[in-house]
Design a protein around this motif. Structure first.
Motif, PDB file in Angstrom:
ATOM      1  N   PRO A   1      -4.303 -27.230  -3.718  1.00 25.32           N
ATOM      2  CA  PRO A   1      -5.544 -27.510  -4.493  1.00 25.32           C
ATOM      3  C   PRO A   1      -6.273 -26.573  -5.131  1.00 25.32           C
ATOM      4  CG  PRO A   1      -5.900 -27.750  -2.038  1.00 25.32           C
ATOM      5  CD  PRO A   1      -4.413 -27.252  -2.368  1.00 25.32           C
ATOM      6  N   ARG A   2      -6.168 -25.177  -4.693  1.00 24.22           N
ATOM      7  CA  ARG A   2      -7.012 -24.088  -5.380  1.00 24.22           C
ATOM      8  C   ARG A   2      -5.868 -22.849  -5.156  1.00 24.22           C
ATOM      9  NH1 ARG A   2     -10.150 -25.277  -1.108  1.00 24.22           N
ATOM     10  NH2 ARG A   2     -10.542 -23.832   0.472  1.00 24.22           N
ATOM     11  N   GLN A   3      -6.032 -21.934  -5.895  1.00 28.00           N
ATOM     12  CA  GLN A   3      -5.171 -20.785  -5.802  1.00 28.00           C
ATOM     13  C   GLN A   3      -5.764 -19.833  -4.533  1.00 28.00           C
ATOM     14  OE1 GLN A   3      -4.862 -18.611  -9.636  1.00 28.00           O
ATOM     15  NE2 GLN A   3      -4.161 -20.477 -10.723  1.00 28.00           N
ATOM     16  N   PRO A   4      -4.972 -18.998  -4.142  1.00 29.39           N
ATOM     17  CA  PRO A   4      -5.507 -18.005  -3.223  1.00 29.39           C
ATOM     18  C   PRO A   4      -6.395 -16.980  -3.912  1.00 29.39           C
ATOM     19  CG  PRO A   4      -2.990 -18.255  -3.079  1.00 29.39           C
ATOM     20  CD  PRO A   4      -3.573 -19.009  -4.267  1.00 29.39           C
ATOM     21  N   THR A   5      -7.192 -16.454  -3.212  1.00 29.33           N
ATOM     22  CA  THR A   5      -8.183 -15.516  -3.549  1.00 29.33           C
ATOM     23  C   THR A   5      -7.543 -14.136  -3.923  1.00 29.33           C
ATOM     24  OG1 THR A   5      -9.979 -16.464  -2.291  1.00 29.33           O
ATOM     25  CG2 THR A   5     -10.317 -14.141  -3.104  1.00 29.33           C
ATOM     26  N   VAL A   6      -7.661 -13.792  -5.269  1.00 29.70           N
ATOM     27  CA  VAL A   6      -7.059 -12.429  -5.451  1.00 29.70           C
ATOM     28  C   VAL A   6      -7.948 -11.125  -4.759  1.00 29.70           C
ATOM     29  CG1 VAL A   6      -6.233 -11.071  -7.533  1.00 29.70           C
ATOM     30  CG2 VAL A   6      -6.172 -13.660  -7.647  1.00 29.70           C
ATOM     31  N   VAL A   7      -7.294 -10.394  -3.943  1.00 30.48           N
ATOM     32  CA  VAL A   7      -7.489  -9.306  -3.518  1.00 30.48           C
ATOM     33  C   VAL A   7      -6.490  -8.150  -3.899  1.00 30.48           C
ATOM     34  CG1 VAL A   7      -8.517  -7.731  -1.557  1.00 30.48           C
ATOM     35  CG2 VAL A   7      -8.949 -10.247  -1.598  1.00 30.48           C
ATOM     36  N   ARG A   8      -6.659  -7.439  -4.739  1.00 30.46           N
ATOM     37  CA  ARG A   8      -5.337  -6.591  -5.409  1.00 30.46           C
ATOM     38  C   ARG A   8      -5.207  -5.433  -4.398  1.00 30.46           C
ATOM     39  NH1 ARG A   8      -7.879  -7.485 -10.715  1.00 30.46           N
ATOM     40  NH2 ARG A   8      -6.214  -8.824 -11.815  1.00 30.46           N
ATOM     41  N   ASN A   9      -3.977  -5.455  -4.039  1.00 27.14           N
ATOM     42  CA  ASN A   9      -3.516  -4.530  -3.101  1.00 27.14           C
ATOM     43  C   ASN A   9      -4.159  -2.803  -3.386  1.00 27.14           C
ATOM     44  OD1 ASN A   9      -2.153  -5.944  -1.741  1.00 27.14           O
ATOM     45  ND2 ASN A   9      -0.303  -5.582  -2.585  1.00 27.14           N
ATOM     46  N   GLY A  10      -4.274  -1.886  -2.639  1.00 29.40           N
ATOM     47  CA  GLY A  10      -4.545  -0.557  -2.877  1.00 29.40           C
ATOM     48  C   GLY A  10      -3.809   0.312  -2.060  1.00 29.40           C
ATOM     49  N   ARG A  11      -3.802   1.692  -2.245  1.00 27.27           N
ATOM     50  CA  ARG A  11      -3.176   2.822  -1.513  1.00 27.27           C
ATOM     51  C   ARG A  11      -4.022   3.989  -1.531  1.00 27.27           C
ATOM     52  NH1 ARG A  11       2.092   4.279   0.420  1.00 27.27           N
ATOM     53  NH2 ARG A  11       0.595   4.293   2.167  1.00 27.27           N
ATOM     54  N   ARG A  12      -4.476   4.482  -0.354  1.00 29.33           N
ATOM     55  CA  ARG A  12      -5.164   5.663  -0.321  1.00 29.33           C
ATOM     56  C   ARG A  12      -4.544   6.825  -1.238  1.00 29.33           C
ATOM     57  NH1 ARG A  12      -4.500   6.890   6.002  1.00 29.33           N
ATOM     58  NH2 ARG A  12      -2.432   6.009   5.724  1.00 29.33           N
ATOM     59  N   THR A  13      -5.612   7.210  -2.059  1.00 32.93           N
ATOM     60  CA  THR A  13      -5.060   8.133  -3.190  1.00 32.93           C
ATOM     61  C   THR A  13      -4.626   9.502  -2.508  1.00 32.93           C
ATOM     62  OG1 THR A  13      -6.619   6.887  -4.775  1.00 32.93           O
ATOM     63  CG2 THR A  13      -5.800   9.171  -5.502  1.00 32.93           C
ATOM     64  N   PRO A  14      -3.445  10.018  -3.149  1.00 32.86           N
ATOM     65  CA  PRO A  14      -3.261  11.209  -2.592  1.00 32.86           C
ATOM     66  C   PRO A  14      -3.892  12.485  -3.050  1.00 32.86           C
ATOM     67  CG  PRO A  14      -1.384  10.518  -4.187  1.00 32.86           C
ATOM     68  CD  PRO A  14      -2.528   9.478  -3.798  1.00 32.86           C
ATOM     69  N   ALA A  15      -3.979  13.522  -2.442  1.00 37.56           N
ATOM     70  CA  ALA A  15      -4.653  14.612  -2.859  1.00 37.56           C
ATOM     71  C   ALA A  15      -4.053  15.587  -4.033  1.00 37.56           C
ATOM     72  CB  ALA A  15      -4.804  15.621  -1.733  1.00 37.56           C
ATOM     73  N   TRP A  16      -3.339  14.668  -4.821  1.00 43.83           N
ATOM     74  CA  TRP A  16      -2.507  15.494  -5.952  1.00 43.83           C
ATOM     75  C   TRP A  16      -3.678  15.211  -7.190  1.00 43.83           C
ATOM     76  CZ3 TRP A  16       2.192  11.579  -5.761  1.00 43.83           C
ATOM     77  CH2 TRP A  16       2.837  11.827  -4.512  1.00 43.83           C
ATOM     78  N   PRO A  17      -3.635  15.898  -8.078  1.00 43.05           N
ATOM     79  CA  PRO A  17      -2.597  16.922  -8.446  1.00 43.05           C
ATOM     80  C   PRO A  17      -2.778  18.333  -8.202  1.00 43.05           C
ATOM     81  CG  PRO A  17      -3.938  16.553 -10.425  1.00 43.05           C
ATOM     82  CD  PRO A  17      -4.686  15.981  -9.466  1.00 43.05           C
ATOM     83  N   ASN A  18      -3.825  18.699  -7.402  1.00 45.92           N
ATOM     84  CA  ASN A  18      -4.022  20.045  -7.212  1.00 45.92           C
ATOM     85  C   ASN A  18      -3.918  20.602  -5.916  1.00 45.92           C
ATOM     86  OD1 ASN A  18      -5.256  20.242  -9.879  1.00 45.92           O
ATOM     87  ND2 ASN A  18      -7.067  19.260  -9.018  1.00 45.92           N
ATOM     88  N   SER A  19      -3.240  19.819  -4.913  1.00 43.29           N
ATOM     89  CA  SER A  19      -2.963  20.507  -3.572  1.00 43.29           C
ATOM     90  C   SER A  19      -1.641  20.510  -3.145  1.00 43.29           C
ATOM     91  CB  SER A  19      -3.712  19.296  -2.413  1.00 43.29           C
ATOM     92  OG  SER A  19      -3.221  18.195  -2.725  1.00 43.29           O
ATOM     93  N   PRO A  20      -1.149  21.343  -2.298  1.00 42.91           N
ATOM     94  CA  PRO A  20       0.117  21.560  -2.376  1.00 42.91           C
ATOM     95  C   PRO A  20       0.778  20.533  -1.118  1.00 42.91           C
ATOM     96  CG  PRO A  20      -0.955  23.054  -0.960  1.00 42.91           C
ATOM     97  CD  PRO A  20      -2.057  22.430  -2.002  1.00 42.91           C
ATOM     98  N   ASP A  21       1.972  20.405  -1.075  1.00 36.70           N
ATOM     99  CA  ASP A  21       2.630  19.433   0.245  1.00 36.70           C
ATOM    100  C   ASP A  21       2.697  20.262   1.197  1.00 36.70           C
ATOM    101  OD1 ASP A  21       4.893  21.136  -0.337  1.00 36.70           O
ATOM    102  OD2 ASP A  21       6.214  19.369  -0.969  1.00 36.70           O
ATOM    103  N   ASP A  22       3.159  19.840   2.339  1.00 40.97           N
ATOM    104  CA  ASP A  22       3.291  20.656   3.934  1.00 40.97           C
ATOM    105  C   ASP A  22       4.288  21.685   3.454  1.00 40.97           C
ATOM    106  OD1 ASP A  22       1.739  18.710   4.851  1.00 40.97           O
ATOM    107  OD2 ASP A  22       3.749  17.471   5.672  1.00 40.97           O
ATOM    108  N   ALA A  23       5.062  21.946   2.606  1.00 44.95           N
ATOM    109  CA  ALA A  23       5.837  22.795   2.433  1.00 44.95           C
ATOM    110  C   ALA A  23       5.286  24.050   1.495  1.00 44.95           C
ATOM    111  CB  ALA A  23       7.294  22.648   1.825  1.00 44.95           C
ATOM    112  N   GLY A  24       4.127  23.717   0.996  1.00 42.76           N
ATOM    113  CA  GLY A  24       3.383  24.628  -0.013  1.00 42.76           C
ATOM    114  C   GLY A  24       3.704  24.555  -1.426  1.00 42.76           C
TER     115      GLY A  24
END
Length: 384
Positions: free
Chosen positions: A174-197
């Motif tokens: 009878p009515r559409q589901p409520t829209v809650v758009r997915n999210g993701r934690r924003t990585p620390a890019w573009p200025n940080s290294p990964d675990d390998a440096g």
């Protein structure tokens, strides 16, 4: 250290084999920061050690239930029994609310607390995006359970307006589901290294990349394989080529990387390739969001969900037009400035799909159903 007041106790279901897992872990982390105590009930295959560590870092309690996933269960009774078991588990966990990753688990009823069900995907909308005819029997009973669960849930959520409309149409809601758009934690890019440096690439790499369940016909990876045969740009593909029901795809021209964990996918994205998806069906697409957060240029199929979420920040192509898709990749292979500009646009656009907004949207849904339940109880008491 001050003791955090528990605002709410939630039993949340998840699975460890698809996009529901990062959704659930990121959401659990966001909710825990808002004082919500989350018990994560895992259905289907057990969690890996890495996933257990992710759940612990998110501040939630993880339970491997051993219950079947609705899309892998062999009979309707197995899904109904899983729903009944989840209702008992909610009581044992002292949950104030249940957050289901599929409405099918609400079909049996029996929950003593409000139920919010997320329509991440379903067999009916998947089938009708690919085939014109009626559902085969093995999918029809799954559709019927989802329909019943939609009726019995206190609230339905969907990750995009396009998918909310498709869900309402598929089940005659009878009515559409409520829209809650997915999210993701924003990585620390573009200025940080990964675990390998290693630092992310300042300039984009001259290859294309895709990730997901390559065996799933809805991902349209067979078409992407034909694109790879036509384009001068190499195309890498991460993910399984065999599915749980014997599905299998043979890929000749894609550079197959096999299934990659989060770190493996991140290593590809840090090079800032073109991320390409020719999917014919996609309720949201967390892989696209991850690529955009990394600053990858996006080449996406022109379907309603991708248009809704990425218009103005991606190049769109008809998923059946493999020659046109190859031409787009060839143009980006020889125009690094355009490649870079598209990646920057995608990263800026991705900022609207962070976990703060997603968590806030889910909390609003929780508060709405809890308020409604309290009001109903109050009215019942007054009538008595």
């Amino acid at each position: 250290m001050p003791v955090r007041t528990v605002r709410l106790r939630v039993l949340m279901t998840a699975d460890a084999v698809g996009g529901v897992w990062p959704y659930a872990v990121d959401l659990a982390d966001g909710l825990s920061r808002e004082g919500v105590e989350v018990t994560l009930a895992l259905l289907g295959p057990p969690a890996s050690d890495a996933q257990r560590a992710q759940a612990e870092a998110a501040g939630c309690r993880l339970i491997d239930t051993g219950l079947p996933l609705d899309w892998l269960a062999e009979t309707p009774d197995a899904v109904l029994a899983a729903g009944e078991a989840l209702a008992r588990l909610a009581g044992l966990a002292g949950a104030d609310l249940v957050h289901l990753h599929s409405p099918a688990f609400a079909a049996a009823g029996g929950f003593d607390v409000p139920v919010v069900a997320v329509c991440h995907s379903c067999v009916a909308t998947w089938w009708w995006a690919l085939e014109p005819g009626p559902l085969p029997p093995d999918l029809a009973w799954r559709r019927d359970l989802v329909a019943l669960g939609c009726e019995r849930a206190d609230a339905l959520l969907a990750p995009s307006a396009a998918f909310a409309a498709a869900t309402a149409g598929a089940y005659g809601l009878p009515r559409q589901p409520t829209v809650v758009r997915n999210g993701r934690r924003t990585p620390a890019w573009p200025n940080s290294p990964d675990d390998a440096g290693h630092y992310p690439a300042r300039y984009p790499a001259p290859f294309a990349f895709t990730a997901g369940r390559l065996w799933d016909r809805a991902k349209n990876v067979a078409a992407l394989d034909r694109v790879a045969a036509l384009s001068i740009m190499p195309v890498r593909a991460a993910g399984p080529t065999e599915g749980p029901h014997g599905e299998r795809i043979r890929l000749i021209h894609l550079a197959r990387l096999g299934p990659l964990d989060d770190a493996g996918v991140a290593a590809q994205l840090r090079e800032r390739p073109v991320f390409v998806s020719l999917a014919r069906y996609e309720p949201f697409g967390l892989a696209v969001l991850e690529a955009a957060q990394a600053g990858c240029a996006l080449v996406l199929s022109d379907i309603p969900t991708f248009r809704e979420l990425w218009d103005g920040a991606a190049v769109f192509v008809d998923p059946a037009e493999t020659t046109a898709a190859a031409g787009i990749l060839d143009a980006l292979a020889t125009d690094s400035d355009r490649h870079l500009d598209l990646g920057d646009a995608a990263r800026a656009h991705a900022a609207r799909y962070g976990m703060a907004a997603a968590t806030a949207g889910v909390l609003r849904a929780f508060e709405t159903v809890l308020t409604g339940r309290r009001l109903a109880v109050s009215l019942d008491g007054a009538a008595a």
